[in-house]
Design a protein around this motif. Structure first.
Motif, short mmCIF file in Angstrom:
data_model
loop_
_atom_site.label_atom_id
_atom_site.label_comp_id
_atom_site.label_asym_id
_atom_site.label_seq_id
_atom_site.Cartn_x
_atom_site.Cartn_y
_atom_site.Cartn_z
N ARG A 1 46.62 56.85 42.97
CA ARG A 1 45.33 56.17 43.14
C ARG A 1 44.24 57.08 43.68
NH1 ARG A 1 47.72 50.77 45.92
NH2 ARG A 1 49.57 50.75 44.64
N GLN A 2 44.62 58.06 44.48
CA GLN A 2 43.62 58.96 45.06
C GLN A 2 42.96 59.82 43.98
OE1 GLN A 2 46.87 58.96 46.09
NE2 GLN A 2 46.70 57.77 47.98
N GLU A 3 43.63 59.97 42.84
CA GLU A 3 43.11 60.82 41.77
C GLU A 3 42.47 60.01 40.63
OE1 GLU A 3 46.22 63.36 40.32
OE2 GLU A 3 46.82 63.95 42.35
N TYR A 4 42.65 58.71 40.63
CA TYR A 4 42.21 57.88 39.51
C TYR A 4 41.03 56.99 39.89
CZ TYR A 4 45.89 58.93 36.15
OH TYR A 4 46.69 59.54 35.24
N THR A 5 40.23 56.67 38.86
CA THR A 5 39.14 55.70 38.98
C THR A 5 39.63 54.37 38.45
OG1 THR A 5 37.46 57.43 38.74
CG2 THR A 5 36.78 55.17 38.22
N PHE A 6 39.31 53.31 39.15
CA PHE A 6 39.70 51.96 38.76
C PHE A 6 38.50 51.32 38.06
CE2 PHE A 6 40.86 47.47 40.15
CZ PHE A 6 41.93 47.36 39.28
N VAL A 7 38.67 50.98 36.78
CA VAL A 7 37.58 50.41 35.99
C VAL A 7 37.87 48.92 35.76
CG1 VAL A 7 36.26 50.51 33.85
CG2 VAL A 7 37.22 52.62 34.84
N ILE A 8 37.03 48.07 36.31
CA ILE A 8 37.16 46.63 36.13
C ILE A 8 36.15 46.25 35.06
CG2 ILE A 8 37.03 44.38 37.25
CD1 ILE A 8 37.19 46.23 39.93
N ASP A 9 36.64 46.01 33.86
CA ASP A 9 35.76 45.73 32.73
C ASP A 9 35.53 44.22 32.63
OD1 ASP A 9 34.40 45.51 30.37
OD2 ASP A 9 35.79 46.75 29.21
N GLY A 10 34.38 43.79 33.10
CA GLY A 10 34.05 42.37 33.09
C GLY A 10 33.25 41.95 31.87
N THR A 11 33.20 42.80 30.85
CA THR A 11 32.39 42.53 29.66
C THR A 11 32.57 41.11 29.13
OG1 THR A 11 32.53 44.86 29.04
CG2 THR A 11 31.85 43.31 27.32
N HIS A 12 33.81 40.67 29.04
CA HIS A 12 34.10 39.36 28.43
C HIS A 12 34.37 38.26 29.46
CE1 HIS A 12 34.09 41.41 24.65
NE2 HIS A 12 34.96 42.28 25.12
N GLN A 13 34.04 38.56 30.70
CA GLN A 13 34.23 37.55 31.75
C GLN A 13 33.19 36.45 31.59
OE1 GLN A 13 34.72 39.04 35.72
NE2 GLN A 13 33.95 37.17 36.62
N THR A 14 33.63 35.22 31.76
CA THR A 14 32.72 34.08 31.65
C THR A 14 32.30 33.65 33.06
OG1 THR A 14 34.61 32.59 31.61
CG2 THR A 14 33.70 33.26 29.47
N PRO A 15 31.20 32.90 33.17
CA PRO A 15 30.80 32.41 34.50
C PRO A 15 31.92 31.58 35.12
CG PRO A 15 29.08 32.01 32.89
CD PRO A 15 30.28 32.47 32.12
N VAL A 16 32.04 31.68 36.43
CA VAL A 16 33.06 30.91 37.13
C VAL A 16 32.40 29.72 37.79
CG1 VAL A 16 34.55 32.91 37.51
CG2 VAL A 16 32.87 32.29 39.25
N PRO A 17 33.13 28.60 37.93
CA PRO A 17 32.57 27.45 38.66
C PRO A 17 32.25 27.87 40.10
CG PRO A 17 34.62 26.86 37.52
CD PRO A 17 34.47 28.34 37.42
N SER A 18 31.25 27.26 40.70
CA SER A 18 30.82 27.66 42.04
C SER A 18 31.95 27.59 43.06
CB SER A 18 29.63 26.83 42.49
OG SER A 18 29.95 25.47 42.48
#
Length: 122
Positions: A49-66
């Protein structure tokens, strides 16, 4: 290299770019969350983990209920605590989801970057 390919999410390790990609499709339900966490742990245990980048791809994430926004906040805090060299969060295409994620990132001590799109696809 795709490590996990399920209906609700994908996880991949790009050894050349030293990145771990996680992409969520739509809204993650509670029954999907346990499997997601197991797959996430398996995936991130394969890299330094110290050498890697964590990419959270939210491109297709939909809105979440409040009522789910606090869980989104906890999830982002959890991601921040994983110990990666860097964290990139890709903006959702949905403007509402984009605002929700941006607001969550502003409320937590997020040290990563909120980006428009990812340079390496899965």
């Amino acid at each position: 290299m795709i490590v996990v390919d399920k209906k609700k999410y994908k996880m991949a390790i790009n050894e050349v770019a030293k990145e771990v990609h996680v992409q969520v499709h739509g809204l993650m339900r509670e029954e999907d969350a346990e499997g997601f966490m197991i797959d996430l742990q398996d995936t991130i245990n394969k890299v330094s983990r110290q050498e890697y980048t964590f990419v959270i791809d939210g491109t297709h994430q939909t809105p979440v209920p409040s009522k789910v926004v606090p869980q989104l906040e906890q999830t982002m805090q959890f991601y921040s605590s994983l110990g990666f060299k860097d964290i990139l969060v890709v903006k959702p295409l949905s403007k509402i989801a984009q605002v929700q994620v941006r607001n969550v990132l502003e409320r937590i001590e997020f040290t990563g970057t909120f980006i428009d799109k990812v340079h390496h696809s899965m």
